[in-house]
Motif scaffolding. Structure first.
Motif, PDB file in Angstrom:
ATOM      1  N   UNK A 117       0.886  -0.746  -0.304  1.00 11.91           N
ATOM      2  CA  UNK A 117      -0.232  -0.052   0.201  1.00 11.91           C
ATOM      3  C   UNK A 117       1.162   1.213  -0.463  1.00 11.91           C
ATOM      4  N   UNK A 118       1.466   1.706  -1.580  1.00 14.50           N
ATOM      5  CA  UNK A 118       2.353   2.571  -1.292  1.00 14.50           C
ATOM      6  C   UNK A 118       3.703   2.263  -0.740  1.00 14.50           C
ATOM      7  N   UNK A 119       4.129   3.118   0.284  1.00 12.97           N
ATOM      8  CA  UNK A 119       5.500   2.843   1.101  1.00 12.97           C
ATOM      9  C   UNK A 119       4.435   2.397   2.556  1.00 12.97           C
ATOM     10  N   UNK A 120       3.635   1.463   2.623  1.00 13.69           N
ATOM     11  CA  UNK A 120       3.541   0.311   3.958  1.00 13.69           C
ATOM     12  C   UNK A 120       3.301  -0.717   3.260  1.00 13.69           C
ATOM     13  N   UNK A 121       3.602  -1.831   3.664  1.00 13.64           N
ATOM     14  CA  UNK A 121       3.851  -2.811   3.433  1.00 13.64           C
ATOM     15  C   UNK A 121       2.421  -3.605   4.534  1.00 13.64           C
ATOM     16  N   UNK A 122       1.866  -4.201   4.580  1.00 16.11           N
ATOM     17  CA  UNK A 122       0.715  -4.946   5.754  1.00 16.11           C
ATOM     18  C   UNK A 122       1.321  -6.226   5.560  1.00 16.11           C
ATOM     19  N   UNK A 164      -5.330  -7.564  16.421  1.00 16.19           N
ATOM     20  CA  UNK A 164      -3.836  -7.178  17.043  1.00 16.19           C
ATOM     21  C   UNK A 164      -2.511  -6.147  15.940  1.00 16.19           C
ATOM     22  N   UNK A 165      -2.949  -4.756  16.498  1.00 16.61           N
ATOM     23  CA  UNK A 165      -1.969  -3.352  14.733  1.00 16.61           C
ATOM     24  C   UNK A 165      -0.973  -3.441  15.409  1.00 16.61           C
ATOM     25  N   UNK A 166       0.215  -4.108  15.056  1.00 18.66           N
ATOM     26  CA  UNK A 166       1.789  -3.263  15.015  1.00 18.66           C
ATOM     27  C   UNK A 166       1.624  -2.847  14.154  1.00 18.66           C
ATOM     28  N   UNK A 167       2.992  -1.706  14.305  1.00 18.09           N
ATOM     29  CA  UNK A 167       3.677  -1.231  12.880  1.00 18.09           C
ATOM     30  C   UNK A 167       5.109  -1.091  13.691  1.00 18.09           C
ATOM     31  N   UNK A 168       6.143  -0.664  12.162  1.00 20.30           N
ATOM     32  CA  UNK A 168       7.304   0.261  13.049  1.00 20.30           C
ATOM     33  C   UNK A 168       7.575   1.153  11.334  1.00 20.30           C
ATOM     34  N   UNK A 169       8.881   1.871  11.497  1.00 13.35           N
ATOM     35  CA  UNK A 169       9.338   2.786  10.330  1.00 13.35           C
ATOM     36  C   UNK A 169      10.830   2.760  10.001  1.00 13.35           C
ATOM     37  N   UNK A 170      10.765   2.202   9.078  1.00 14.91           N
ATOM     38  CA  UNK A 170      12.293   2.667   8.900  1.00 14.91           C
ATOM     39  C   UNK A 170      12.866   3.202   7.368  1.00 14.91           C
ATOM     40  N   UNK A 171      13.069   4.513   7.441  1.00 10.68           N
ATOM     41  CA  UNK A 171      13.085   6.017   6.133  1.00 10.68           C
ATOM     42  C   UNK A 171      11.656   6.147   6.089  1.00 10.68           C
ATOM     43  N   UNK A 172      11.414   5.829   4.904  1.00  8.20           N
ATOM     44  CA  UNK A 172      10.332   6.306   4.384  1.00  8.20           C
ATOM     45  C   UNK A 172       9.115   5.872   3.887  1.00  8.20           C
ATOM     46  N   UNK A 211      18.284  -2.059   5.641  1.00  8.10           N
ATOM     47  CA  UNK A 211      19.353  -2.268   5.298  1.00  8.10           C
ATOM     48  C   UNK A 211      20.369  -1.235   6.186  1.00  8.10           C
ATOM     49  N   UNK A 212      21.488  -0.962   5.729  1.00  8.18           N
ATOM     50  CA  UNK A 212      22.174   0.200   6.372  1.00  8.18           C
ATOM     51  C   UNK A 212      21.566   0.940   5.682  1.00  8.18           C
ATOM     52  N   UNK A 213      22.019   2.161   7.429  1.00 10.86           N
ATOM     53  CA  UNK A 213      21.874   3.667   7.279  1.00 10.86           C
ATOM     54  C   UNK A 213      20.438   3.332   7.787  1.00 10.86           C
ATOM     55  N   UNK A 214      19.407   2.911   7.596  1.00  9.25           N
ATOM     56  CA  UNK A 214      18.125   2.407   8.016  1.00  9.25           C
ATOM     57  C   UNK A 214      17.835   2.977   8.861  1.00  9.25           C
ATOM     58  N   UNK A 215      17.077   3.625  10.279  1.00 12.94           N
ATOM     59  CA  UNK A 215      16.848   3.902  11.181  1.00 12.94           C
ATOM     60  C   UNK A 215      15.501   3.399  11.461  1.00 12.94           C
TER      61      UNK A 215
END
Length: 976
Positions: A430-435, A485-493, A453-457
């Motif tokens: 879903x765009x920049x989201x992977x569900x 239950x819903x969980x999420x995290x971000x890394x870069x965009x 990956x390298x450099x991705x916080x």
């Protein structure tokens, strides 16, 4: 043995090659111009350059009214299928010679465009033979009357008519090839031919079909007859084959069978496991036959079916969803989510063989540049809790389950799913989201691990997510709750969202695309249409009519979680049945009357088989005159197929099975009018048959008719014995001396060869014919496979082929003076073998011929107004029309399913508002004939019955099928 079991074992498996022919599962590659649209290598399919796992649903557009095509295709799509497979029945499109129909329910082009518009692909099986439990196997009836025609062989007459049909059909199919912007990705020429499957072309007939298709523009990959037809196509082996030049695919994965209506306990589990075996062992796709069965409207059924072709399928005849639907959905979305692995993988079982040391599990694995999947296979009947060696995580594998562990899969740009120890239902981009949608039962550990990956916080957006450097871990225990239950995290965009739920919740989870975007909807029993209007999303959700309200329904966009609000819903209850107006009747037996005029009938010296006059219905009348010198009991012999009702001078005289070949008539001295009404319940599908069809499965009465005082003269031979032979050449020495130490009792229909090649002697004794008999005729309905016939030790006849009737006449005066020893030497080359059907002996000898016949097929289902009278329960047996009306009130919030229950009727057809619902009585447990919703009117509806036996309709009802009904709820949400 039961016919359908026989066909399962003998007619549908690609062991035809064992009969001296060959087969493979190869696919002809696409033309160069089409390879950007559809291509393959030996590891998988590529569509528009992307690795694509083909999850296909068998559905016949000919068995669904065109008004319901969209509904049925949407149900298929919602279950994760990305493809639909169809037949293009010849007699559906050219029922009468040179009269082609590609409009309305026959509009193949519109169907294929609709498939494309819905974002799916199509596999088209163009014939010219089809099988499919369809009348005449799909051959137009008029083909039977073409002199010199032999089907499915290098026969110029047959190929001429095939070419003419293909000239109309194939341009429609080829216009819709994927490289031309359409849906068609694969084409099958012919179907289940006994001589060639895959890319095997053993003779000029196959080469002719190929040349014709290519000349008309076939560009996508194609094959002959089929690929891996079976109820368990994955078997116990591995689809992997480094020598195969193409992917592994099953064109007929038989999910349940045509003898079943509705779901049965255990179906879902059985076919779920068989599906996962394909996925786990290197298969690249499959097509369920059938995913939706549908109806045999009109006279399209073969002799094994009536109106219903429900098949016990995932999507029922009336569009209802069965438990197996949801297991198919689970496998489909998993295979499609990880198609980058599955369509480009090799066996990695040895690499992961020690991932679990539990002896109750078998390990298999696939590896590819896109990642690995390890399958924990519990083939037992009890759950297995296994501790994984490298992680210490405990996995609970259900009985029969192949539990997938995903390893090193790139889930999004720069983010890898290192391990998923929890079952994944689907991955949705879903765009920049992977569900990631996963299921985990209460009390079990929900465990997923990611690497960036390298450099991705990475930043957690939910409690339970643990970030350590470039590692993201989710380890929680599933609570005892139905709550998602819903969980999420971000890394870069990038955002990774994980929806954790139990299996009941994944059954209610749907992946939809609308307006170029993907959405996840949770909480609905089924999701129908989805529309977006000015940032408002409108959803039509369905619940089984007998189920309770589903509760809350949630919508997941790329970055939002929204609750869908329910609109007002009308409370409507479905009555158990509808009130019928008083029945009217119109007698249809006038052709039996002595003075009936036959000027426009077909006249001939001997009776002609049904259909000779061009009529396509399963009914025909025959008339003649017969003169007898004295009063008494007479036997009339004539070949036939179906059922017959004889009238003498307008009065009912006898009913009989026309296949019996004779009927007894009590006649007074003198000249009489003989009328015969004939009907049949469907034509044979001619599976495996090659050659002339003029004399195969004929209906009505036909050939020379004889009459003789006395009788009956036809009997079935019994008291058979069998003795095994060592080789084919044993027949040259003649039958061995009869000895019960060598010969054993035999029952007609039994398999004495244990489904293997073999040879043997079948022996019985024919009683001494009556004095004065000059000949006897032996009728063999079917011997499997080749038969050599001996009379009193002397060879008199040889026949090659099975399911092909033949006759042997004995005229030797010496042989007829005593009991006759009959021996049949049978050569069996695959599967069951023996004498399939009873052998009959006819001792009528010389008899008078009955000549000068008139015949007319068909029925007039629009009797004149003056012919309709009030129902009279006392009337002569014979065909009759009955008419009534019922009223339906439509509901926007419910789909009510109605059926016509033909209880206590004979044989016949049903029309509602002029639409032919098909034949009755049903041969499976369908609760009456299904009335498609699109054929009903809001208000009065006309019901017309044609009963061939003249049974009266007092017990007929239009009844509800609440188990197939649905409640429709309109849901909305605003996407801000």
């Amino acid at each position: 043995m039961y016919k359908w079991i026989y066909l399962v074992l003998l007619l549908f498996t690609p062991v035809f090659a064992a009969r001296g022919q060959s087969s493979n599962d190869h696919i002809f590659p696409a033309a160069r111009v089409a390879r950007s649209g559809i291509d393959f290598d030996n590891k998988g399919f590529l569509i528009h350059g992307k690795r694509t796992f083909i999850v296909s649903a068998g559905m016949e557009y000919a068995r669904v009214p065109h008004q319901l095509w969209y509904d049925r295709l949407l149900r298929i799509k919602r279950a994760g299928f990305n493809c639909v497979e169809i037949y293009t029945f010849w007699n559906f499109h050219e029922p009468k010679e040179n009269q082609f129909d590609f409009t309305g329910d026959h509009d193949l082009g519109r169907f294929l465009v609709m498939v494309k518009e819905m974002g799916m692909y199509a596999i088209v099986r163009v014939g010219p033979y089809y099988c499919a439990e369809w009348n005449n196997g799909g051959y137009p009836l008029w083909l039977k009357f073409k002199k010199g025609l032999g089907v499915r062989e290098d026969n110029k007459v047959f190929e001429y008519y095939v070419d003419r049909f293909f000239d109309k059909l194939l341009p429609i199919v080829f216009k819709n090839q994927v490289n031309r912007g359409g849906a068609v990705i694969l084409v099958q020429l012919e179907n289940e031919h006994t001589q060639g499957w895959g890319t095997v072309m053993p003779n000029g007939y196959f080469r002719h079909l190929q040349a014709k298709a290519l000349s008309l523009g076939l560009e996508v990959p194609y094959f002959f007859s089929g690929l891996h037809h079976s109820s368990d196509p994955g078997g116990e082996g591995k689809p992997d084959d480094a020598k195969r030049p193409n992917p592994w695919f099953s064109t007929e994965f038989w999910s349940v069978w045509y003898s079943q209506y509705g779901p049965k306990p255990g179906d879902a589990g059985v076919y779920d496991r068989r599906t996962w075996k394909i996925i786990a062992h290197g298969g690249n796709g499959y097509n369920y036959y059938m995913a939706h069965g549908g109806s045999n409207f009109g006279y399209t059924n073969n002799d094994e079916d009536a109106a219903s072709y429900d098949y016990g399928a995932a999507i029922g005849q009336a569009g209802d969803l069965r438990p197996i639907y949801y297991t198919f959905k689970r496998a489909a979305w998993f295979a499609r989510s990880f198609q980058d692995i599955l369509e480009n993988s090799t066996d990695a079982t040895l690499v992961y063989s020690d991932i679990s040391r539990d002896t109750g599990l078998k390990i298999s694995a696939r590896t590819s540049p896109s990642g690995d999947i390890i399958f924990l296979d519990n083939s037992g009947k009890n759950p297995v809790s296994a501790k994984l060696q490298q992680s210490g995580v405990t996995i609970k594998v259900a009985p029969g389950e192949l539990y997938p562990l995903v390893h090193n899969f790139k889930i999004s740009s720069g983010i890898t799913l290192e391990w998923a120890y929890t079952r994944i239902f689907a991955v949705v981009k879903q765009h920049n989201t992977a569900t990631i949608i996963a299921d985990c039962e209460k009390g079990m550990n929900f465990s997923m691990h990611f690497i960036t990956g390298p450099g991705m916080m990475a930043k957690p957006r939910s409690p339970g997510i643990k970030v350590t450097g470039n590692k993201i871990d989710l380890d929680v225990a599933m609570p005892d709750s139905d709550k998602l239950l819903e969980y999420a995290f971000t890394a870069g965009s990038q955002t990774i969202r994980i929806l954790a739920m139990n299996r009941q919740q994944t059954d209610k989870t749907w992946i939809v695309d609308s307006g170029g975007e993907n959405y996840v909807v949770n909480g609905a029993g089924y999701l129908g249409t989805v529309r977006i209007d000015d940032r408002t999303i409108k959803v039509a959700a369905e619940t089984p009519l007998l189920a309770n309200d589903e509760g809350q329904v949630w919508l997941y966009t790329a970055n939002k979680t929204l609750r869908l609000e329910k609109g007002g819903q009308q409370a409507v209850s479905q009555p158990q049945k509808l009130k019928l107006t008083k029945w009217m009747q119109s007698d249809a037996s006038a052709p039996a009357l002595p003075g009936f005029k036959t000027g426009n009938w077909l006249h001939s010296r001997t009776p002609l088989q049904m259909g000779a006059d061009g009529d396509l219905t399963p009914n025909a009348w025959y008339r003649t005159k017969v003169t007898v010198p004295a009063a008494g009991n007479y036997t009339m012999q004539v070949k036939g197929g179906g059922r017959g009702q004889a009238y003498i001078d307008g009065k009912p005289a006898a009913k009989w099975k026309l296949d019996d070949g004779e009927v007894s008539l009590n006649l007074a001295k003198g000249r009489h009018t003989l009328a015969i009404f004939t009907a049949h319940d469907g034509r044979d599908k001619l599976a495996g048959y090659i050659g002339p069809i003029e004399s195969v499965d004929n209906k009505g009465i036909f050939g020379t008719a004889f009459i003789k005082q006395g009788g009956p003269f036809i009997t079935r031979l019994s008291n058979w014995y069998f003795a095994r032979a060592d080789r084919k050449e044993d027949a040259r020495s003649g039958p061995p001396k009869f000895d019960t130490a060598f010969y054993k009792k035999y029952k007609i229909g039994d398999d004495v060869f244990n489904k293997r090649e073999g040879y043997g002697w079948f022996e019985t004794t024919i009683a001494q014919p009556p004095a004065g008999t000059s000949k006897i005729t032996l009728s063999f309905r079917s011997v499997d496979e080749n038969a050599t016939v001996f009379i009193n030790g002397k060879q008199v006849y040889h026949h090659d082929g099975w399911n092909d009737p033949f006759e042997v006449t004995v005229t030797d005066p010496e042989a007829l003076k005593a009991p006759v020893r009959l021996d049949v030497f049978v050569e069996n080359y695959s599967n069951e073998g023996g004498i399939d059907q009873p052998v009959k002996v006819n001792t009528i000898g010389n008899a008078a011929m009955v000549n000068n016949w008139a015949m007319k097929g068909g029925i007039d289902n629009s009797p004149a107004a003056e012919k309709w009278l009030a129902l009279s329960p006392k009337r002569n047996p014979g065909p009759c029309f009955y008419r009534s009306k019922f009223t339906v009130h439509f509901s926007v919030s419910h789909t009510f399913i109605w059926r016509v229950d033909t209880k206590n009727m004979g044989h016949g057809s049903v029309w509602v508002n002029g639409h032919n619902l098909g034949r009755y009585p049903e041969k499976i447990d369908a609760p009456g004939l299904y009335i498609p919703e699109c054929w009903l009117r809001n208000g009065p509806n006309e019901l017309l019955i044609y009963d061939e036996d003249g049974k009266t309709p007092e017990d007929i009802n239009v009844i509800a099928e609440p188990a197939a009904g649905r409640t429709i709820t309109n849901l909305t949400a605003t996407i801000k």
